[in-house]
Design an enzyme around this catalytic site. Structure first.
Site: not given
Ligand SMILES: Nc1ncnc2c1ncn2[C@@H]1O[C@H](COP(=O)(O)OP(=O)(O)O)[C@@H](O)[C@H]1O
Ligand SMILES: CC(C)(COP(=O)(O)O)[C@@H](O)C(=O)NCCC(=O)O
Ligand SMILES: [K+]
Length: 236
Positions: A6, A8-10, A13, A79, A87-88, A112
Site C-alpha cells: 500500500d 500512500g503519500n507519506t 507499507k 463517484y 484506491i486506498d 497525509t
Molecule cells: N504512530 C504513527 N505512525 C505513523 N505515522 C503517524 C503516527 N502518528 C502520527 N502519524 C502521522 O500520520 C501520517 C502518516 O500516516 P500514513 O497513514 O502512513 O500516511 P499515508 O497513507 O498518507 O502514507 C503522517 O502525517 C505522520 O506524521
Molecule cells: C485523498 C488521498 C490523497 C489520501 O491519500 P493518503 O493520505 O492515504 O496518502 C488519496 O485517496 C487520493 O489521492 N485520492 C484521489 C482523490 C479522491 O479520492 O477523490
Molecule cells: K488517508
C-alpha cells in the site's frame, strides 16, 4: 503467500499474507520463492514500489494493481468517475463492507490526508470527504502566517486552546472530529435505533479512535481491503 503493498503519500507499507494472517514484511529480505502473487495499491509516488515490482518480475511472480470499479459484488461506488476515487479509500470501503456485513460504516483513513467515507448497511457508498491530515492542517497554518507556531511537545486534545500550539493542534483535531460527526448525519443515525460502525486507520487513526465510543482502529484496514479486493475481483 501474498505480498500486499500500500503506497500512500507519506509511506509505503507492505505485509505478507499467509494462512489468513498478516506478517510483517522485511523489504530488504523478502521470501520471494514463497510469494505466489503481489497485490498493490498506489496513491503516491514510489521508486521503492517500482523496485519491488521489478524484483517480482525477475522471479516470474504475477502482480495485480487494485483498481476502483463502479461495483464489486454488493458494494457500489458513489463517484461518477470511479477512477478518480483514491484506491486506498475504495479498499477501506471493501474492508468495511466485508468485515461488517449489513452494517452502516464510516471509514476514516487519517494519514497525509484524512479521508472519510460513508457506507450504508446495503453496501452503497454515499460519498465522502478529503481533509488535510492533522500534520498538514497545522503546517499549512505555521507556514502561511506570521504568528502561529507549533511545538513538538503539545499533544492534540479535544479541548479549547489556551496558547498558540494548543489552539493550533486542538483546532486540527476538533475540525476532524466535527467532520466525522457530520458524516453520521448522512446515515440517519441521529434520533433512530440505527447504529454505525466507525473504523479508523492510518497514522493518526489510533488517536482519533479514542474520540469515538464504540469505534475501532484497524491498522491493517487497507491491507485487508487489498486482500479482499483480490479474492472478490477473481470471482466477479
Ligand atoms: N504512530 C504513527 N505512525 C505513523 N505515522 C503517524 C503516527 N502518528 C502520527 N502519524 C502521522 O500520520 C501520517 C502518516 O500516516 P500514513 O497513514 O502512513 O500516511 P499515508 O497513507 O498518507 O502514507 C503522517 O502525517 C505522520 O506524521
Ligand atoms: C485523498 C488521498 C490523497 C489520501 O491519500 P493518503 O493520505 O492515504 O496518502 C488519496 O485517496 C487520493 O489521492 N485520492 C484521489 C482523490 C479522491 O479520492 O477523490
Ligand atoms: K488517508
Amino acid at each position: 503467500m501474498r505480498l500486499l503493498i500500500d503506497v500512500g503519500n507519506t509511506s509505503l507499507k507492505a505485509v505478507l499474507w499467509h494462512n489468513q494472517q498478516a506478517q510483517p514484511a522485511d523489504l530488504n529480505n523478502l521470501p520471494w520463492p514463497q510469494i505466489t502473487e503481489v497485490v498493490y495499491a498506489c496513491v503516491g509516488r514510489s521508486d521503492l514500489l517500482k523496485k519491488l515490482l521489478a524484483q517480482a518480475a525477475k522471479h516470474h511472480i504475477a502482480c495485480y494493481e487494485a483498481t476502483v470499479t463502479k461495483t464489486l459484488q454488493g458494494l457500489s461506488c458513489a463517484y461518477e468517475q470511479v477512477s478518480n476515487l483514491g484506491i486506498d479509500r475504495w479498499l477501506a470501503l471493501i474492508a468495511g463492507f466485508t468485515l461488517h456485513p449489513n452494517q452502516a460504516c464510516i471509514l476514516v483513513d487519517a494519514g497525509t490526508a484524512t479521508t472519510i467515507d460513508v457506507l450504508t448497511s446495503e453496501g452503497q457508498h454515499l460519498g465522502g470527504w478529503i481533509l488535510p491530515g492533522l500534520d498538514l492542517m497545522t503546517s499549512s497554518l505555521t507556514q502561511n502566517t506570521q504568528r502561529v507556531f507549533d511545538d513538538e511537545k503539545t499533544p492534540f486534545e479535544n479541548q479549547l486552546g489556551k496558547n498558540t500550539p494548543n489552539g493550533l493542534k486542538n483546532g486540527a483535531l476538533v475540525a476532524t472530529i466535527g467532520a466525522v460527526e457530520q458524516a453520521k448525519l448522512h446515515l440517519g443515525v441521529q434520533n433512530s435505533t440505527k447504529t454505525v460502525q466507525i473504523v479508523f486507520a492510518g497514522g493518526y487513526g489510533a488517536l482519533l479512535q479514542q474520540q469515538f465510543e464504540g469505534s475501532i482502529f484497524d491498522s491493517l484496514l487497507v491491507m485487508k481491503g487489498l486482500n479482499f479486493w483480490r479474492d472478490l475481483s477473481k470471482t466477479s
